[in-house]
Design an enzyme around this catalytic site. Structure first.
Site, PDB file in Angstrom:
ATOM      1  N   ARG A  58      67.155  45.680  96.859  1.00  0.00           N
ATOM      2  CA  ARG A  58      68.417  44.920  96.851  1.00  0.00           C
ATOM      3  C   ARG A  58      69.182  45.080  98.158  1.00  0.00           C
ATOM      4  O   ARG A  58      69.998  44.222  98.520  1.00  0.00           O
ATOM      5  CB  ARG A  58      69.271  45.312  95.641  1.00  0.00           C
ATOM      6  CG  ARG A  58      68.811  44.599  94.382  1.00  0.00           C
ATOM      7  CD  ARG A  58      69.416  45.192  93.141  1.00  0.00           C
ATOM      8  NE  ARG A  58      68.795  46.440  92.786  1.00  0.00           N
ATOM      9  CZ  ARG A  58      69.379  47.397  92.068  1.00  0.00           C
ATOM     10  NH1 ARG A  58      70.588  47.231  91.621  1.00  0.00           N
ATOM     11  NH2 ARG A  58      68.735  48.508  91.804  1.00  0.00           N
ATOM     12  N   GLU A  95      67.288  61.870  90.124  1.00  0.00           N
ATOM     13  CA  GLU A  95      67.726  62.588  88.932  1.00  0.00           C
ATOM     14  C   GLU A  95      66.507  63.139  88.183  1.00  0.00           C
ATOM     15  O   GLU A  95      66.489  64.276  87.746  1.00  0.00           O
ATOM     16  CB  GLU A  95      68.507  61.628  88.041  1.00  0.00           C
ATOM     17  CG  GLU A  95      69.707  62.284  87.420  1.00  0.00           C
ATOM     18  CD  GLU A  95      70.564  61.254  86.708  1.00  0.00           C
ATOM     19  OE1 GLU A  95      70.574  60.084  87.131  1.00  0.00           O
ATOM     20  OE2 GLU A  95      71.198  61.649  85.721  1.00  0.00           O
TER      21      GLU A  95
HETATM   22  P1  AMP Z   1      71.223  56.687  94.444  1.00  0.00           P
HETATM   23  O1  AMP Z   1      71.396  57.509  93.224  1.00  0.00           O
HETATM   24  O2  AMP Z   1      72.519  56.507  95.221  1.00  0.00           O
HETATM   25  O3  AMP Z   1      70.104  57.185  95.329  1.00  0.00           O
HETATM   26  O4  AMP Z   1      70.813  55.248  93.949  1.00  0.00           O
HETATM   27  C1  AMP Z   1      69.510  54.812  94.041  1.00  0.00           C
HETATM   28  C2  AMP Z   1      69.389  53.302  94.066  1.00  0.00           C
HETATM   29  O5  AMP Z   1      69.419  52.822  92.741  1.00  0.00           O
HETATM   30  C3  AMP Z   1      70.465  52.585  94.850  1.00  0.00           C
HETATM   31  O6  AMP Z   1      69.762  51.903  95.871  1.00  0.00           O
HETATM   32  C4  AMP Z   1      71.099  51.623  93.884  1.00  0.00           C
HETATM   33  O7  AMP Z   1      70.810  50.304  94.294  1.00  0.00           O
HETATM   34  C5  AMP Z   1      70.414  51.845  92.559  1.00  0.00           C
HETATM   35  N1  AMP Z   1      71.301  52.336  91.495  1.00  0.00           N
HETATM   36  C6  AMP Z   1      71.521  53.629  91.148  1.00  0.00           C
HETATM   37  N2  AMP Z   1      72.345  53.724  90.101  1.00  0.00           N
HETATM   38  C7  AMP Z   1      72.677  52.448  89.777  1.00  0.00           C
HETATM   39  C8  AMP Z   1      73.507  51.881  88.756  1.00  0.00           C
HETATM   40  N3  AMP Z   1      74.179  52.646  87.864  1.00  0.00           N
HETATM   41  N4  AMP Z   1      73.614  50.532  88.720  1.00  0.00           N
HETATM   42  C9  AMP Z   1      72.943  49.763  89.605  1.00  0.00           C
HETATM   43  N5  AMP Z   1      72.151  50.234  90.569  1.00  0.00           N
HETATM   44  C10 AMP Z   1      72.002  51.571  90.650  1.00  0.00           C
END
Ligand code: AMP
Length: 176
Positions: A58, A95
């Site tokens: 995205r 996670e």
């Molecule tokens: P992160 O935990 O910041 O590494 O998030 C990983 C990826 O997953 C990011 O690129 C976001 O686009 C997507 N992502 C994580 N959590 C969400 C959420 N709650 N809703 C939508 N996209 C998410």
């Protein structure tokens, strides 16, 4: 300023139980709102960067559109095995489990001023991996830009600790 919140759907328990997923599809589906988001995300970066780095997948949507808006090049950070040539790669924790991101080594070099772009900042693990890749090949990370920040998950704070300013159009803290 456009009320972007109206164009993001909240989906409970997706893709697994306990996760509240923020779906940007309605925003992308409106030509005027998408255009406005790209203009607003690009504004603070005009004449500040010469490369945009987008995250699979995205981040490609927002990053590529911002690159056109700003008249600068676009670089892909991809999942493993997708990019040919000499590759830098980084493993990072999620996670549950781990993930890998790859970048072509010659895509960025010293003297490049870079903004990394994704749709959502959650825990920030993906963002930190991207920052590491760009810095490894000598690029200067000027900013991290996302449509939506979820500050309660700590990602934007952890990006700031790496001395990278965070830009987001929208922050959602706690909606109960
Ligand atoms: P992160 O935990 O910041 O590494 O998030 C990983 C990826 O997953 C990011 O690129 C976001 O686009 C997507 N992502 C994580 N959590 C969400 C959420 N709650 N809703 C939508 N996209 C998410």
């Amino acid at each position: 300023m456009t009320d972007y919140r109206k164009y993001i759907q909240t989906i409970e328990d997706f893709p697994k139980p306990g996760i509240r997923f923020y779906d940007i599809s309605p925003l992308l589906g409106s030509g005027t709102v998408f255009a406005s988001a790209i203009a607003d995300m690009s504004k603070p970066l005009r004449d500040q960067v010469n490369k945009i780095v987008g995250f699979d997948a995205r981040g490609f949507v927002f990053g590529a559109a911002m690159a056109l808006e700003l008249g600068v090049g676009f670089v892909m950070l991809r999942k493993p095995g997708k990019l040919p040539g000499t590759i830098e790669s980084v493993n990072y924790g999620l996670e549950y489990g781990t993930n890998t991101l790859e970048m072509q080594t010659d895509a960025i070099g010293s003297g490049d001023r870079v903004v990394l772009v994704d749709d959502v900042i959650a825990t920030g693990g993906t963002a930190r991996a991207g920052i590491e890749l760009v810095r490894r090949v000598g690029g200067e990370v000027v900013a991290f830009s996302a449509l939506l920040d979820l500050p309660a998950l700590g990602g934007s704070q952890s990006i700031s600790k790496l001395n990278v300013p965070v830009h987001s159009l929208l922050r959602i803290s706690n909606e109960g």
